[in-house]
Write a protein that holds these residues in place. Structure first.
Motif, PDB file in Angstrom:
ATOM      1  N   ASN A  95      13.069   5.121   3.224  1.00  0.00           N
ATOM      2  CA  ASN A  95      12.210   6.298   3.318  1.00  0.00           C
ATOM      3  C   ASN A  95      12.071   6.862   1.915  1.00  0.00           C
ATOM      4  O   ASN A  95      13.044   7.353   1.340  1.00  0.00           O
ATOM      5  CB  ASN A  95      12.816   7.330   4.272  1.00  0.00           C
ATOM      6  CG  ASN A  95      11.894   8.512   4.511  1.00  0.00           C
ATOM      7  OD1 ASN A  95      11.241   9.009   3.595  1.00  0.00           O
ATOM      8  ND2 ASN A  95      11.859   8.984   5.748  1.00  0.00           N
ATOM      9  N   ALA A 105       4.655  -2.156   3.185  1.00  0.00           N
ATOM     10  CA  ALA A 105       4.446  -1.251   4.312  1.00  0.00           C
ATOM     11  C   ALA A 105       4.060  -2.031   5.566  1.00  0.00           C
ATOM     12  O   ALA A 105       3.225  -2.937   5.510  1.00  0.00           O
ATOM     13  CB  ALA A 105       3.373  -0.230   3.965  1.00  0.00           C
ATOM     14  N   ASP A 146      -5.190   2.825   9.415  1.00  0.00           N
ATOM     15  CA  ASP A 146      -4.450   3.501  10.479  1.00  0.00           C
ATOM     16  C   ASP A 146      -5.310   4.685  10.914  1.00  0.00           C
ATOM     17  O   ASP A 146      -5.382   5.699  10.216  1.00  0.00           O
ATOM     18  CB  ASP A 146      -3.096   3.968   9.940  1.00  0.00           C
ATOM     19  CG  ASP A 146      -2.297   4.768  10.953  1.00  0.00           C
ATOM     20  OD1 ASP A 146      -2.783   4.984  12.078  1.00  0.00           O
ATOM     21  OD2 ASP A 146      -1.175   5.201  10.618  1.00  0.00           O
ATOM     22  N   SER A 182      -9.336   9.598   8.810  1.00  0.00           N
ATOM     23  CA  SER A 182      -9.315   8.135   8.819  1.00  0.00           C
ATOM     24  C   SER A 182     -10.351   7.560   9.778  1.00  0.00           C
ATOM     25  O   SER A 182     -10.762   6.415   9.631  1.00  0.00           O
ATOM     26  CB  SER A 182      -7.914   7.611   9.150  1.00  0.00           C
ATOM     27  OG  SER A 182      -7.449   8.111  10.381  1.00  0.00           O
ATOM     28  N   SER A 223       2.280  -2.996   8.940  1.00  0.00           N
ATOM     29  CA  SER A 223       0.890  -2.846   9.379  1.00  0.00           C
ATOM     30  C   SER A 223       0.748  -2.503  10.859  1.00  0.00           C
ATOM     31  O   SER A 223      -0.373  -2.336  11.351  1.00  0.00           O
ATOM     32  CB  SER A 223       0.113  -4.138   9.088  1.00  0.00           C
ATOM     33  OG  SER A 223       0.126  -4.434   7.713  1.00  0.00           O
ATOM     34  N   ARG A 238       0.842  -1.193   0.000  1.00  0.00           N
ATOM     35  CA  ARG A 238       0.000   0.000   0.000  1.00  0.00           C
ATOM     36  C   ARG A 238       0.882   1.249   0.000  1.00  0.00           C
ATOM     37  O   ARG A 238       2.094   1.171   0.233  1.00  0.00           O
ATOM     38  CB  ARG A 238      -0.926   0.016   1.215  1.00  0.00           C
ATOM     39  CG  ARG A 238      -0.219   0.219   2.540  1.00  0.00           C
ATOM     40  CD  ARG A 238      -1.180   0.179   3.720  1.00  0.00           C
ATOM     41  NE  ARG A 238      -0.559   0.657   4.951  1.00  0.00           N
ATOM     42  CZ  ARG A 238       0.212  -0.070   5.746  1.00  0.00           C
ATOM     43  NH1 ARG A 238       0.487  -1.327   5.430  1.00  0.00           N
ATOM     44  NH2 ARG A 238       0.728   0.452   6.849  1.00  0.00           N
ATOM     45  N   ASP A 239       0.254   2.390  -0.247  1.00  0.00           N
ATOM     46  CA  ASP A 239       0.994   3.647  -0.241  1.00  0.00           C
ATOM     47  C   ASP A 239       1.501   3.957   1.164  1.00  0.00           C
ATOM     48  O   ASP A 239       0.755   3.891   2.143  1.00  0.00           O
ATOM     49  CB  ASP A 239       0.090   4.793  -0.710  1.00  0.00           C
ATOM     50  CG  ASP A 239      -0.228   4.718  -2.194  1.00  0.00           C
ATOM     51  OD1 ASP A 239       0.548   4.068  -2.920  1.00  0.00           O
ATOM     52  OD2 ASP A 239      -1.238   5.306  -2.613  1.00  0.00           O
ATOM     53  N   SER A 240       2.771   4.280   1.247  1.00  0.00           N
ATOM     54  CA  SER A 240       3.386   4.671   2.512  1.00  0.00           C
ATOM     55  C   SER A 240       4.734   5.302   2.185  1.00  0.00           C
ATOM     56  O   SER A 240       5.411   4.870   1.244  1.00  0.00           O
ATOM     57  CB  SER A 240       3.590   3.458   3.435  1.00  0.00           C
ATOM     58  OG  SER A 240       4.294   3.827   4.604  1.00  0.00           O
ATOM     59  N   SER A 241       5.118   6.306   2.950  1.00  0.00           N
ATOM     60  CA  SER A 241       6.406   6.961   2.695  1.00  0.00           C
ATOM     61  C   SER A 241       7.575   6.138   3.207  1.00  0.00           C
ATOM     62  O   SER A 241       8.715   6.350   2.807  1.00  0.00           O
ATOM     63  CB  SER A 241       6.425   8.344   3.345  1.00  0.00           C
ATOM     64  OG  SER A 241       6.274   8.245   4.755  1.00  0.00           O
ATOM     65  N   ARG A 242       7.294   5.185   4.075  1.00  0.00           N
ATOM     66  CA  ARG A 242       8.351   4.320   4.611  1.00  0.00           C
ATOM     67  C   ARG A 242       8.020   2.865   4.311  1.00  0.00           C
ATOM     68  O   ARG A 242       6.913   2.417   4.603  1.00  0.00           O
ATOM     69  CB  ARG A 242       8.520   4.549   6.120  1.00  0.00           C
ATOM     70  CG  ARG A 242       9.111   5.906   6.462  1.00  0.00           C
ATOM     71  CD  ARG A 242       9.063   6.185   7.942  1.00  0.00           C
ATOM     72  NE  ARG A 242       7.694   6.376   8.412  1.00  0.00           N
ATOM     73  CZ  ARG A 242       7.373   6.674   9.663  1.00  0.00           C
ATOM     74  NH1 ARG A 242       8.321   6.786  10.575  1.00  0.00           N
ATOM     75  NH2 ARG A 242       6.110   6.836  10.007  1.00  0.00           N
ATOM     76  N   LYS A 243       8.968   2.172   3.744  1.00  0.00           N
ATOM     77  CA  LYS A 243       8.744   0.790   3.333  1.00  0.00           C
ATOM     78  C   LYS A 243       9.797  -0.129   3.945  1.00  0.00           C
ATOM     79  O   LYS A 243      10.969   0.245   4.109  1.00  0.00           O
ATOM     80  CB  LYS A 243       8.810   0.675   1.809  1.00  0.00           C
ATOM     81  CG  LYS A 243       7.695   1.416   1.061  1.00  0.00           C
ATOM     82  CD  LYS A 243       6.342   0.765   1.299  1.00  0.00           C
ATOM     83  CE  LYS A 243       5.227   1.416   0.493  1.00  0.00           C
ATOM     84  NZ  LYS A 243       5.293   1.132  -0.941  1.00  0.00           N
TER      85      LYS A 243
END
Length: 237
Positions: A154, A174, A222, A228, A176, A135-140
């Motif tokens: 990052n 990402a 989240d 959200s 969870s 999924r979309d996330s700035s940190r993987k």
């Protein structure tokens, strides 16, 4: 298996609610996040939970007492006067754990099948198993073809931490906010005070088996922002 709910954080993204309440008591369709995740764990057979507290800790304790701990055995890991983050919070509660245990963030709502997650952890004999999704996330987190953790990236800053010299062939997923951990990890943690458990994972991935459990396609929210909460209320009735 025991579980731990991380709920000590300040919940700054959920302001203005968290200016007067802990994020764990943020309601989704009238039911607080804390209650939802206690019931989620209970549905999978968990009977004993550790909850760390810091921000408006008394409200958490009063809420649990008022509801008779929802029929669970609940231990409070008190982090006042200083919040210890995920790593420090785990170390502070380590005496509760003598067997593999599950940890999750209280502001995560998901339909992850915990039974499948536990079986995967046991079959892989992993030191740590991490629930992850595409999924979309700035940190993987970065995993090899065997789903072993091999790095972190990052995407905003291009900062990387790798288990070896190359990131070739590693897939980005990402985290969870849900993990299963062997208690033997505590013998390998040398950090003290306030620190992130990810710092520990970045060291241990070089020598220990840390597995990614991909539950992409399922529900994962989240609940960290007011927007959200609205998203969660469309799904969790």
């Amino acid at each position: 298996m025991k579980a731990m709910l991380f709920e000590a954080g300040l919940g700054t993204r959920l302001k203005p609610f968290t200016e007067n309440h802990p994020k764990a008591l943020a309601p989704v369709n009238g039911k607080p996040l804390l209650q939802r995740n206690i019931e989620y764990l209970k549905a999978y057979g968990f009977k004993e939970i550790v909850i760390n507290v810091f921000h408006f800790a008394d409200q958490i304790i009063d809420f649990l007492n008022a509801n008779d701990n929802f029929g669970m055995t609940i231990h409070i890991s008190d982090e006042r006067p200083e919040v210890l983050e995920t790593g420090g919070g785990l170390v502070n509660a380590k005496d509760y754990f003598t067997e593999d245990f599950l940890v999750m963030n209280v502001d995560i709502l998901t339909d992850l099948n915990l039974s499948d997650f536990i079986v995967s952890h046991q079959e892989n004999n992993a030191m740590v198993s991490l629930a992850v999704t595409n999924r979309d996330s700035s940190r993987k987190l970065l995993f090899n073809t065997e789903n072993h953790l091999k790095g972190w990236r990052n995407l905003n800053t291009n900062e990387e931490i790798l288990a070896n010299d190359t990131a070739n062939g590693l897939k980005e997923l990402a985290f969870s906010g849900i993990h299963i951990i062997k208690p033997s990890i505590f013998k390998q943690i040398h950090f003290e005070g306030k620190f992130s458990i990810m710092k520990v994972y970045m060291e241990l991935m070089k020598t220990e088996t840390i597995i990614g459990f991909d539950h992409s396609g399922g529900i994962l929210i989240d609940v960290g922002r007011p927007s959200s909460v609205l998203e969660a209320e469309e799904i969790f009735k």
